[in-house]
Design a protein around this motif. Structure first.
Motif, PDB file in Angstrom:
ATOM      1  N   GLY A 149     -15.161  -8.466 -20.978  1.00  0.00           N
ATOM      2  CA  GLY A 149     -16.378  -7.823 -20.445  1.00  0.00           C
ATOM      3  C   GLY A 149     -16.178  -6.341 -20.199  1.00  0.00           C
ATOM      4  O   GLY A 149     -16.691  -5.791 -19.230  1.00  0.00           O
ATOM      5  N   GLY A 153     -17.466  -5.505 -24.883  1.00  0.00           N
ATOM      6  CA  GLY A 153     -18.021  -6.851 -24.752  1.00  0.00           C
ATOM      7  C   GLY A 153     -19.463  -6.811 -24.271  1.00  0.00           C
ATOM      8  O   GLY A 153     -20.328  -7.541 -24.774  1.00  0.00           O
ATOM      9  N   LEU A 154     -19.740  -5.932 -23.305  1.00  0.00           N
ATOM     10  CA  LEU A 154     -21.112  -5.846 -22.790  1.00  0.00           C
ATOM     11  C   LEU A 154     -22.057  -5.316 -23.863  1.00  0.00           C
ATOM     12  O   LEU A 154     -23.197  -5.777 -23.997  1.00  0.00           O
ATOM     13  N   ALA A 198     -22.838  -8.080 -26.256  1.00  0.00           N
ATOM     14  CA  ALA A 198     -23.822  -9.012 -25.679  1.00  0.00           C
ATOM     15  C   ALA A 198     -25.218  -8.388 -25.710  1.00  0.00           C
ATOM     16  O   ALA A 198     -26.216  -9.055 -26.009  1.00  0.00           O
ATOM     17  N   VAL A 240     -20.492 -14.106 -21.973  1.00  0.00           N
ATOM     18  CA  VAL A 240     -19.425 -13.107 -21.906  1.00  0.00           C
ATOM     19  C   VAL A 240     -18.348 -13.685 -20.987  1.00  0.00           C
ATOM     20  O   VAL A 240     -18.639 -14.046 -19.837  1.00  0.00           O
ATOM     21  N   GLU A 245     -15.060 -12.901 -19.010  1.00  0.00           N
ATOM     22  CA  GLU A 245     -14.258 -11.780 -18.511  1.00  0.00           C
ATOM     23  C   GLU A 245     -13.164 -12.314 -17.576  1.00  0.00           C
ATOM     24  O   GLU A 245     -13.424 -13.162 -16.723  1.00  0.00           O
ATOM     25  N   LEU A 249     -16.708  -5.989 -14.346  1.00  0.00           N
ATOM     26  CA  LEU A 249     -16.958  -5.678 -15.747  1.00  0.00           C
ATOM     27  C   LEU A 249     -16.660  -4.202 -15.999  1.00  0.00           C
ATOM     28  O   LEU A 249     -16.545  -3.415 -15.060  1.00  0.00           O
ATOM     29  N   GLU A 254     -24.887  -4.365 -17.773  1.00  0.00           N
ATOM     30  CA  GLU A 254     -24.761  -5.693 -17.165  1.00  0.00           C
ATOM     31  C   GLU A 254     -26.138  -6.232 -16.783  1.00  0.00           C
ATOM     32  O   GLU A 254     -26.484  -7.372 -17.102  1.00  0.00           O
ATOM     33  N   THR A 266     -28.131 -13.701 -20.968  1.00  0.00           N
ATOM     34  CA  THR A 266     -26.708 -13.862 -21.266  1.00  0.00           C
ATOM     35  C   THR A 266     -26.005 -14.378 -20.013  1.00  0.00           C
ATOM     36  O   THR A 266     -26.308 -13.925 -18.909  1.00  0.00           O
ATOM     37  N   ILE A 285     -22.666 -14.528 -17.762  1.00  0.00           N
ATOM     38  CA  ILE A 285     -21.434 -13.760 -17.599  1.00  0.00           C
ATOM     39  C   ILE A 285     -20.490 -14.573 -16.729  1.00  0.00           C
ATOM     40  O   ILE A 285     -20.808 -14.887 -15.584  1.00  0.00           O
ATOM     41  N   LYS A 335     -17.195 -14.378 -14.830  1.00  0.00           N
ATOM     42  CA  LYS A 335     -16.154 -13.457 -14.338  1.00  0.00           C
ATOM     43  C   LYS A 335     -14.955 -14.263 -13.822  1.00  0.00           C
ATOM     44  O   LYS A 335     -15.070 -15.469 -13.604  1.00  0.00           O
TER      45      LYS A 335
END
Ligand SMILES: Cc1cc2nc3c(=O)[nH]c(=O)nc-3n(C[C@H](O)[C@H](O)[C@H](O)COP(=O)(O)OP(=O)(O)OC[C@H]3O[C@@H](n4cnc5c(N)ncnc54)[C@H](O)[C@@H]3O)c2cc1C
Length: 502
Positions: free
Chosen positions: A44, A48-49, A52, A66, A68, A73, A280, A288, A290, A292
């Motif tokens: 992330g 990566g962001l 996405a 995503v 991470e 991020l 983000e 999306t 995410i 973490k």
């Protein structure tokens, strides 16, 4: 041992967290039936962001996740906003405008609703004009006008224009690749290599110009030399083959403003991490997911799908875009292809020490972007950036001292204390900039393995890795700073290309 220390105030960045319930609800309402592919984006960071974001924009997927490994991020894009709104940048601080990749990032900033927060630096600005070298204990301004090219400007012993004359006369040497230093030395002379490409490589890659690849980093210069026997002549003769500006990107309003106002570089008010936060928010709005704090441990092939393994759970997807650093991806991909793993593990990385220093008042006598130190000098730093000359923050001076890189272990050992790096930084600014007062605030960080080194042969390594992926028919794309450019613009472009291939 902590890898980062603050003198005064804690980081107050608050990161927006994913709301899986809201995402599922929205997704069930709006997903068209045709969007059938599920995609995992590994890592992330900004790469990566961006991947996405573009997957969302291209509208090709039923599910994007995503994954991470840490709690935040942005990867190396990292800004600290103190309680009094003073910002320290720990990673990138300015983005270039030039080229299609530069225009693409500006267009992305506009898409993210950041146009009003973008801060451009124009050609005439001192930080765009004045880039300095520290040689022999003195600061020297690099030539910044046509006139300056024809006059002797130390540390160069002759006018730089003579390097151009040398390029017109020097014979070409046929080869597939060579180091940046060797190429510049051969074409433009030893001083251009020693005081030009050597410090520039330290500034961009924290790397050694004697090992970095010309084929990869300055491919067009090398190609025109190989074709026409001279860089200058070749650039002139080959000008029709130069990459054309993308018409759609050129018509973007923020790009047009950047051109009108002659920006060279730009950033975002409040620090580049605000770009990450906007990305983000945008990908979350596009449903999306995410994840973490979920380091990817490995991946397996299961039928036509990939299974992504983390400590807590597994994720089955149709496609994977890896925006992990290649040295991490090398471990992750091992069960699928040991050969690909070996190729990726051959890309070296360097570690950089970063010291942000804040002082009251205006302490820089000659405003500019900052200075770089050639590797031939005894100074123990790569360079010093004058942050507040580029983006003032009230009546204070903020500097960032960069150290180590290719030479980190040789100079500081495996595991130096943060205090010792702070001492090195303070010694440097005391000797070079005559700043003797104590900083009111500082921050020291060791960025382990933060910049991939595109050493001689890098292009072949990346091409072989991608060919292997294609031969094995793996639904996998490699994007991010390990492959096609370390600048944020290149990283975002590589993510866009990877997303368009899904
Ligand atoms: C000190 C410094 C200064 C720089 N200055 C500039 C500049 O001024 N301008 C510019 O254009 N560029 C600059 N760069 C380069 C640029 O910042 C980087 O190339 C870019 O941010 C890299 O983005 P990325 O997404 O490819 O990789 P990264 O930022 O490395 O992101 C990778 C992500 O993967 C995550 N990850 C790692 N392992 C795992 C795992 N096992 N599972 C899941 N996730 C994992 C990481 O936590 C991270 O979030 C600078 C870089 C550094 C280090």
């Amino acid at each position: 041992m902590p890898e980062s220390v603050f003198f005064d105030y804690a980081d107050v960045n608050k990161l927006h967290r994913a709301d899986p319930f809201r995402q599922r609800k929205q997704a069930s309402l709006i997903l068209p039936l045709l969007m059938t592919k599920s995609v995992a984006v590994l890592g992330g960071g900004i790469g990566g962001l961006a991947a996405a974001h573009y997957l969302g924009r291209f509208g090709c997927c039923s599910r994007v996740v995503v994954v991470e490994g840490t709690h935040r991020l942005g990867g190396w894009v990292s800004s600290t906003t103190h309680h009094d709104q003073v910002v320290f940048e720990h990673g990138p601080r300015t983005l270039r405008v030039v080229g299609n990749a530069g225009m693409n990032t500006l267009a992305l900033a506009e898409e993210l609703g950041l146009a009003d927060q973008v801060r451009g630096i124009s050609y005439g600005h001192p930080s765009a004009k004045n880039r300095m070298l520290m040689v022999g204990g003195k600061l020297h301004k690099l030539p910044n006008s046509v006139k300056a090219l024809f006059t002797k400007s130390p540390p160069f012993s002759k006018p730089l224009a003579l390097s151009g004359v040398r390029d017109l006369m020097a014979p070409k040497v046929v080869n597939n690749d060579e180091s940046l230093f060797s190429f510049v030395n051969r074409r433009f002379g030893h001083e251009a290599a020693k005081y030009g490409i050597d410090p520039m490589s330290r500034g961009i890659f924290a790397g050694n110009a004697r090992e970095l690849s010309v084929n990869c980093i300055a491919r067009r210069l090398r190609d025109v030399e190989q074709k026409h026997g001279s860089v200058f002549l070749g650039m002139f003769k080959d000008r029709k083959n130069a990459v054309k500006p993308d018409k759609k990107l050129s018509s973007n309003e923020l790009v047009k403003r950047a051109k009108r106002e002659k920006w060279v570089v730009w950033s975002v008010a409040g620090g580049l991490e605000n770009f990450v936060k906007a990305l983000e928010n945008n990908v979350l709005e596009n449903n999306t997911e995410i994840w973490k704090n979920m380091p990817v441990k490995g991946m397996l092939k299961s039928g036509g799908k990939f299974v992504i393994q983390t400590e807590e759970k597994e994720l089955e997807v149709d496609n994977v875009i890896s925006c992990l650093p290649s040295n991490i991806m090398s471990n992750v991909i091992q069960p699928v292809s040991p050969k690909l793993s070996t190729l990726l593990s051959s890309i070296p990385y360097v570690t950089v020490g970063i010291v942000n220093l804040e002082y009251p008042g205006q302490l820089i006598e000659e405003p500019g972007f900052g200075y770089l130190v050639p590797s031939s000098e005894p100074n123990r730093v790569l360079g010093v950036i004058y942050d507040t000359c580029t983006f003032p923050q009230g009546d204070r001076t903020i500097l960032t001292v960069m150290m180590g890189g290719y030479w980190f272990k040789e100079l500081f050992g495996d595991d130096p204390s943060l205090e010792s790096l702070l001492d090195e930084a303070l010694t440097e600014v005391r000797q070079s900039l005559k700043i003797k007062v104590k900083p009111t605030r500082y921050h020291v960080r060791i960025l382990r393995d933060c910049i991939a080194q595109y050493v001689v042969g890098h292009s072949e390594t990346v091409d072989s890795a991608r060919k292997l992926i294609s031969d094995m028919e793996l639904p996998l794309a490699l994007a991010g700073s390990s492959y096609d450019g370390v600048g944020v613009n290149d990283v975002i472009m590589s993510a866009k290309n990877a997303a368009s291939g899904v």
